[in-house]
Design an enzyme around this catalytic site. Structure first.
Site, PDB file in Angstrom:
ATOM      1  N   GLY A  73       0.832  -1.191   0.000  1.00  0.00           N
ATOM      2  CA  GLY A  73       0.000   0.000   0.000  1.00  0.00           C
ATOM      3  C   GLY A  73       0.865   1.239   0.000  1.00  0.00           C
ATOM      4  O   GLY A  73       2.016   1.211   0.453  1.00  0.00           O
TER       5      GLY A  73
ATOM      6  N   GLN B 270       3.112   9.934   1.065  1.00  0.00           N
ATOM      7  CA  GLN B 270       4.358   9.178   1.220  1.00  0.00           C
ATOM      8  C   GLN B 270       5.333   9.424   0.078  1.00  0.00           C
ATOM      9  O   GLN B 270       6.516   9.113   0.208  1.00  0.00           O
ATOM     10  CB  GLN B 270       4.068   7.686   1.327  1.00  0.00           C
ATOM     11  CG  GLN B 270       3.376   7.299   2.620  1.00  0.00           C
ATOM     12  CD  GLN B 270       3.152   5.811   2.670  1.00  0.00           C
ATOM     13  OE1 GLN B 270       2.170   5.305   2.135  1.00  0.00           O
ATOM     14  NE2 GLN B 270       4.075   5.095   3.300  1.00  0.00           N
TER      15      GLN B 270
ATOM     16  N   CYS C 124       5.512   0.022   8.076  1.00  0.00           N
ATOM     17  CA  CYS C 124       5.226   1.154   7.191  1.00  0.00           C
ATOM     18  C   CYS C 124       6.492   1.535   6.426  1.00  0.00           C
ATOM     19  O   CYS C 124       7.568   1.639   7.018  1.00  0.00           O
ATOM     20  CB  CYS C 124       4.731   2.333   8.019  1.00  0.00           C
ATOM     21  SG  CYS C 124       4.348   3.797   7.035  1.00  0.00           S
ATOM     22  N   LEU C 125       6.331   1.768   5.137  1.00  0.00           N
ATOM     23  CA  LEU C 125       7.466   2.171   4.308  1.00  0.00           C
ATOM     24  C   LEU C 125       8.046   3.515   4.752  1.00  0.00           C
ATOM     25  O   LEU C 125       9.225   3.778   4.551  1.00  0.00           O
ATOM     26  CB  LEU C 125       7.043   2.251   2.834  1.00  0.00           C
ATOM     27  CG  LEU C 125       6.609   0.942   2.188  1.00  0.00           C
ATOM     28  CD1 LEU C 125       6.036   1.198   0.803  1.00  0.00           C
ATOM     29  CD2 LEU C 125       7.766  -0.043   2.134  1.00  0.00           C
TER      30      LEU C 125
ATOM     31  N   HIS D 251      -4.834   1.735   7.056  1.00  0.00           N
ATOM     32  CA  HIS D 251      -3.470   2.260   7.206  1.00  0.00           C
ATOM     33  C   HIS D 251      -3.227   3.395   6.208  1.00  0.00           C
ATOM     34  O   HIS D 251      -2.718   4.466   6.577  1.00  0.00           O
ATOM     35  CB  HIS D 251      -2.465   1.112   6.992  1.00  0.00           C
ATOM     36  CG  HIS D 251      -1.041   1.518   7.096  1.00  0.00           C
ATOM     37  ND1 HIS D 251      -0.268   1.221   8.202  1.00  0.00           N
ATOM     38  CD2 HIS D 251      -0.219   2.182   6.243  1.00  0.00           C
ATOM     39  CE1 HIS D 251       0.955   1.689   8.006  1.00  0.00           C
ATOM     40  NE2 HIS D 251       1.011   2.272   6.815  1.00  0.00           N
ATOM     41  N   GLU D 252      -3.595   3.172   4.947  1.00  0.00           N
ATOM     42  CA  GLU D 252      -3.345   4.188   3.913  1.00  0.00           C
ATOM     43  C   GLU D 252      -4.243   5.411   4.101  1.00  0.00           C
ATOM     44  O   GLU D 252      -3.820   6.541   3.860  1.00  0.00           O
ATOM     45  CB  GLU D 252      -3.496   3.596   2.512  1.00  0.00           C
ATOM     46  CG  GLU D 252      -2.539   2.459   2.199  1.00  0.00           C
ATOM     47  CD  GLU D 252      -1.074   2.737   2.534  1.00  0.00           C
ATOM     48  OE1 GLU D 252      -0.623   3.904   2.414  1.00  0.00           O
ATOM     49  OE2 GLU D 252      -0.361   1.793   2.920  1.00  0.00           O
TER      50      GLU D 252
ATOM     51  N   HIS E  37      -2.723   7.612   6.480  1.00  0.00           N
ATOM     52  CA  HIS E  37      -1.675   8.448   5.873  1.00  0.00           C
ATOM     53  C   HIS E  37      -2.248   9.735   5.291  1.00  0.00           C
ATOM     54  O   HIS E  37      -1.670  10.811   5.472  1.00  0.00           O
ATOM     55  CB  HIS E  37      -0.922   7.695   4.769  1.00  0.00           C
ATOM     56  CG  HIS E  37       0.238   6.913   5.264  1.00  0.00           C
ATOM     57  ND1 HIS E  37       1.322   7.479   5.889  1.00  0.00           N
ATOM     58  CD2 HIS E  37       0.495   5.583   5.219  1.00  0.00           C
ATOM     59  CE1 HIS E  37       2.192   6.547   6.213  1.00  0.00           C
ATOM     60  NE2 HIS E  37       1.703   5.382   5.828  1.00  0.00           N
TER      61      HIS E  37
END
Length: 169
Positions: free
Chosen positions: A46, A51, A93-94, A135-136, A139
């Site tokens: 994702g 991000q 998380c990236l 999660h996204e 963000h």
């Protein structure tokens, strides 16, 4: 298509609420394609526009394994309209590298938004897809997994990150 730089904590764009997209332009479609490429290259399941440094309400996800058919989801201006149940599971998380934490999320969600063609869609998700969508969407609301853990764990991560930055210099 291009692989974009993934912004890392403590970049301030990650803590800002992203703005709604008012009409999809060619720029948005390029951004979506680049986000998809970046997510696969990371590799991740994702990615949200903030991000990659763009404060707009766009997310992409694909929870399929390499040997499965793609389950690519593109959502513009996504919003959760229903949450059911509660489940706790590990998340990474990236944008917050080196941190995996146990987070409580809704087990099932219904999310509405627009697809890449500007058409209204509704997704009923459970399990991993439900978790990734939540999660996204966090963000694009300026919320990181760091905001969902205890103060002590958050401070420990910040100190570890600071120590790592000092040893790299």
């Amino acid at each position: 298509m291009a692989v974009l730089e993934i912004k890392k904590y403590p970049d301030t764009i990650l803590t800002e609420k992203a703005v709604s997209v008012d009409g999809l332009s060619k720029r948005h479609l390029r951004l979506i394609d680049n986000m998809i490429e970046t997510m696969y290259a990371a590799p991740g399941i994702g990615l949200a526009a903030p991000q990659v440094g763009v404060s707009e309400r766009i997310i992409v996800t694909d929870i399929s394994k390499a040997d499965e058919l793609s389950s690519l989801v593109v959502l513009v201006n996504p919003e959760i309209v229903l949450k059911e149940g509660l489940i706790e599971s590990d998340e990474g998380c990236l944008s917050v590298p080196g941190l995996t934490v146990n987070i409580k999320r809704a087990e099932r969600v219904i999310v509405r938004g627009l697809d890449r063609n500007g058409k209204a869609i509704e997704i009923q998700a459970e399990g991993l897809l439900s978790r990734v969508l939540q999660h996204e969407i966090d963000h694009i609301d300026g919320i990181l997994i760091l905001n969902r853990i205890s103060f002590i764990k958050r401070e420990f991560y910040k100190k570890r990150l600071h120590k790592t930055a000092l040893t790299v210099k």
